[in-house]
Design a protein around this motif. Structure first.
Motif, PDB file in Angstrom:
ATOM      1  N   ASP A 179      -7.251   3.959  -7.128  1.00  7.50           N
ATOM      2  CA  ASP A 179      -6.200   3.960  -6.122  1.00  7.50           C
ATOM      3  C   ASP A 179      -6.311   2.686  -5.288  1.00  7.50           C
ATOM      4  O   ASP A 179      -7.422   2.241  -4.953  1.00  7.50           O
ATOM      5  N   LEU A 180      -5.182   2.080  -4.966  1.00  6.68           N
ATOM      6  CA  LEU A 180      -5.220   0.811  -4.252  1.00  6.68           C
ATOM      7  C   LEU A 180      -5.702   0.954  -2.815  1.00  6.68           C
ATOM      8  O   LEU A 180      -6.295   0.026  -2.263  1.00  6.68           O
ATOM      9  N   ASN A 266       2.082  -0.759  -4.993  1.00  2.00           N
ATOM     10  CA  ASN A 266       1.394   0.371  -4.361  1.00  2.00           C
ATOM     11  C   ASN A 266       2.388   1.442  -3.914  1.00  2.00           C
ATOM     12  O   ASN A 266       2.757   1.524  -2.739  1.00  2.00           O
ATOM     13  N   HIS A 267       2.801   2.279  -4.843  1.00  3.22           N
ATOM     14  CA  HIS A 267       3.768   3.339  -4.553  1.00  3.22           C
ATOM     15  C   HIS A 267       3.181   4.679  -4.996  1.00  3.22           C
ATOM     16  O   HIS A 267       3.036   4.925  -6.190  1.00  3.22           O
ATOM     17  N   HIS A 297      -2.210  11.957  -6.661  1.00  4.89           N
ATOM     18  CA  HIS A 297      -0.845  11.428  -6.660  1.00  4.89           C
ATOM     19  C   HIS A 297      -0.710  10.498  -7.854  1.00  4.89           C
ATOM     20  O   HIS A 297      -1.694  10.180  -8.528  1.00  4.89           O
ATOM     21  N   TYR A 298       0.505  10.071  -8.105  1.00  9.31           N
ATOM     22  CA  TYR A 298       0.773   9.107  -9.177  1.00  9.31           C
ATOM     23  C   TYR A 298       1.024   7.748  -8.546  1.00  9.31           C
ATOM     24  O   TYR A 298       1.840   7.620  -7.636  1.00  9.31           O
ATOM     25  N   LEU A 299       0.286   6.749  -9.033  1.00 11.01           N
ATOM     26  CA  LEU A 299       0.470   5.394  -8.534  1.00 11.01           C
ATOM     27  C   LEU A 299       1.493   4.710  -9.439  1.00 11.01           C
ATOM     28  O   LEU A 299       1.200   4.360 -10.590  1.00 11.01           O
ATOM     29  N   VAL A 300       2.701   4.538  -8.931  1.00 11.24           N
ATOM     30  CA  VAL A 300       3.815   4.022  -9.723  1.00 11.24           C
ATOM     31  C   VAL A 300       4.058   2.563  -9.326  1.00 11.24           C
ATOM     32  O   VAL A 300       4.432   2.281  -8.188  1.00 11.24           O
ATOM     33  N   ALA A 301       3.828   1.664 -10.259  1.00 15.75           N
ATOM     34  CA  ALA A 301       3.898   0.240  -9.937  1.00 15.75           C
ATOM     35  C   ALA A 301       5.300  -0.181  -9.502  1.00 15.75           C
ATOM     36  O   ALA A 301       5.455  -0.963  -8.562  1.00 15.75           O
TER      37      ALA A 301
END
Length: 694
Positions: A179-180, A266-267, A297-301
């Motif tokens: 995670d970022l 970072n979404h 959560h899902y990290l969606v670019a």
């Protein structure tokens, strides 16, 4: 594997353009041992203050034309070939099918044998992928796309490696990543993908070369469909469908320069938000089929890309989606099918796109595939044969010397406040150096390797890697894992682990040479070490804190001062012309250029400190001063010939500058170089507005 973050690497095997007379050379031949630098092989007819790259490299470039089976030929490519020759010896023995082979020898040997079985592969035609094509043809509705993509992603994830533009698997990429904002967490990550050309701009630019490339790609897609048994008319229509759908994806894909800012990737989305983003795609089905563990959560670019995917699902027919999936399966699998497929793919991606005249020998391709799919099994033998304790100890000493030099550099910066310096030094102290190979080797025993089943071996090893990556979700981060295999001629910085990583493959001559003195080693591998360290503080790396979290630890004023200096670097490199009409993208290459400049500077500082401690500061080497020897080794390490086609691809879509600019762009900013060679103001290697970040 790559998720939303990208490693910052040092090497690409490229160089400058070559005369047309060099076009038809014999295939590359491996030397009996790695090549060594020759600091006396400079071209003294060239003034180093006018063009230091040509001064350092012209003789080498003239004597080392590009072999017919290469698009580029430099020290890195030569070393990669030597490394592969070592691996070939290992694989030739392991594939002998004799009794008494170890488990690892059987794995790598049988895989290699399945790849080298040309007659068996030829006899099968495209039958190895026929069951997969039938699966696609059997789809009854677009609701089933999720399940089919889950399957294709699992078996083909290794075949089309991710690039700086995103995932190269069909439609999108799905894997795990830190995670970022909390690097201690491993979460599910989603990224844009689904393109067959190197970058989105290949679909969108309207200059003559881009138009020509798209037409060549369209022809390639058509010919591949014809090889699958379609009539020319049907194949042509299907190729146009693929181009239409990939162009639609390119239009909603994030620009490669925007992707360099981690904040833009970072979404965080919940499962419900992900479903709402693409309501016409069944995420429940996809996640069930890929067997993804629960994620916080899902990290969606790029959420905008997935909105575009949803629009494409709605607008395109099921038949068009079948065509698109058949194409991505076929192009990912072509190299393991009959020779007609191999040659067709090479004709576009090798001959037309990068100017390579001939296929590499089959043994080189098969060695590369074993390294890709069973890399840490094959890597064990490479390390045993090439990398000793003495080399590792000397490398550790150099890393420590550069860390000390970078610490001094940070403390002496006149533009950075004490508060930010304190944070930077904490991050520097947290650097972890990985040298050579992993402490624990990966176990591939669960992968079924069958001696006469190349396609099955590729798909099963791909699925193993896909599942292995997903199983990380929700588990503690494995800090010991490597992102490159031991024989790789490269190095990288990982911003979320805060590690600098140097595979055994690059720790060979001419980059790291136990027979050379400190000046040569600090100028070559020392600059590589410094490059990776500086990545921790370039325009991307500086946004991560010592624990790998995306956190702003800069004062407002220091942030402005950094950006002003970084803009100088961007402007400098944007002025370099890679090919006629094609300039370097200073924004795209900013991180690598910053690392080249800072890394070379701190490598020289480390050399001076090391020699001073040993009482050797004034010692000359082969008639050269210490500084002259250092810079000559630095320049020569980048000697590289490159086809004009490949140079254009690099300039358009790669974050590294071409080698001549990685040399001249650096030394023209360094008073130390100018003093060493007596350069005067007004000469090309003395910039009026010299750039200096680190």
């Amino acid at each position: 594997m790559r998720s939303c973050k990208a490693f910052s690497t040092i090497l690409i095997l490229i160089g400058c353009s070559l005369p047309a007379a060099w076009a038809q050379q014999a295939p590359a031949q491996a030397a009996k041992e790695p090549e060594h630098l020759d600091l006396n092989s400079v071209d003294k007819s060239i003034d180093p203050c006018v063009d230091f790259y040509q001064y350092s490299c012209k003789k080498w470039l003239d004597n080392n034309p590009i072999p017919g089976d290469q698009a580029a030929w430099g020290h890195g490519a030569k070393l990669a070939l030597w490394n592969q020759s070592v691996l070939k010896d290992v694989l030739d023995q392991a594939s002998s099918n004799q009794s008494g082979r170890s488990v690892v020898e059987k794995e790598i040997g049988d895989y290699y044998a399945s790849c080298m079985d040309e007659s068996g592969i030829e006899a099968k035609g495209f039958s190895p992928i026929k069951p997969e094509l039938d699966r696609i043809d059997a789809l009854q509705s677009k609701a089933q796309l999720a399940g089919e993509l889950a399957h294709l992603h699992a078996i083909t994830i290794q075949l089309e490696p991710p690039t700086d533009s995103g995932a190269e698997t069909a439609l999108f990429g799905f894997t795990s990543g830190q995670d970022l904002d909390d690097a201690s967490r491993v979460v599910a990550t989603l990224d844009q993908g689904g393109l067959g050309l190197p970058d989105r701009d290949y679909y969108l630019k309207d200059d003559p070369k881009s138009v020509e490339t798209r037409q060549q790609y369209l022809t390639h897609v058509q010919k591949t469909f014809e090889l699958l048994g379609e009539s020319p008319a049907t194949a042509s229509a299907h190729a146009r469908t693929v181009m239409e759908m990939e162009t639609a994806l390119a239009k909603v894909a994030m620009d490669i320069v925007l992707r360099r800012d981690p904040a833009n990737l970072n979404h965080k989305l919940s499962a419900d938000q992900l479903r709402a983003l693409t309501p016409d795609f069944s995420w429940d089905e996809y996640l069930k089929d890929v067997q993804a563990p629960a994620t916080v959560h899902y990290l969606v670019a790029s959420p905008a890309f997935f909105q575009g995917v949803n629009a494409l699902i709605k607008s395109q027919s099921l038949d068009n989606w079948k065509t698109y999936l058949r194409w991505h399966l076929a192009t990912a699998s072509s190299y393991m099918l009959a020779n007609a497929f191999v040659e067709e793919k090479f004709d576009f991606y090798g001959r037309k796109l990068v100017g390579q005249k001939q296929q590499r020998p089959r043994w080189r391709r098969c060695t590369q595939f074993v390294d890709r799919d069973l890399g840490e099994a094959l890597g064990q033998a490479y390390v045993e044969r090439t990398f000793g304790a003495e080399g590792k100890a000397r490398m550790l000493k150099m890393v420590q010397a550069l860390e000390t030099a970078l610490g001094t550099d940070i403390q002496q910066l006149d533009w950075m406040s004490d508060a930010t310096k304190k944070e930077a030094l904490v991050k520097l102290k947290g650097f972890e150096g990985k040298i050579g190979y992993p402490d624990r080797w990966r176990d591939y025993s669960s992968v079924a390797i069958v001696r006469d089943d190349l396609a099955g071996n590729v798909y099963r090893s791909g699925e193993f890697e896909f599942r292995r990556q997903l199983q990380k979700i929700g588990k503690p981060v494995d800090r010991g894992e490597w992102g490159m295999t031991p024989p790789t001629v490269n190095a990288y910085y990982d911003p979320q682990l805060n590690t600098i990583n140097f595979p055994a493959g690059i720790l060979q001559p001419p980059y790291f040479d136990k027979t050379m003195d400190d000046a040569a080693n600090f100028g070559s591998i020392g600059a590589v070490i410094g490059h990776e360290m500086t990545h921790g503080f370039d325009d991307e790396g500086r946004k991560f804190d010592p624990t790998g979290n995306l956190r702003d630890w800069w004062t407002e004023q220091d942030d402005k001062e950094f950006e002003r200096r970084a803009q100088c670097v961007s402007d400098e490199y944007s002025g370099f012309e890679a090919t006629p009409g094609s300039k370097v993208n200073g924004k795209l290459t900013l991180g690598e250029n910053t690392a080249d400049n800072g890394g070379t500077r701190i490598a020289l500082m480390a050399l001076r400190n090391t020699l001073a401690a040993e009482g050797k500061s004034a010692e000359n080497i082969d008639g050269l001063s210490v500084e002259q020897a250092f810079f000559t080794a630095f320049g020569q390490s980048w000697c590289d010939n490159l086809t004009p086609q490949f140079l254009r691809v690099i300039a358009q879509s790669n974050p590294h500058s071409p080698p001549q600019f990685r040399v001249n762009g650096v030394v023209s900013n360094m008073p130390e170089f100018q003093k060493a060679f007596g350069c005067k103001k007004g000469q090309p290697m003395v910039r009026d507005n010299a750039c200096h970040v680190w």
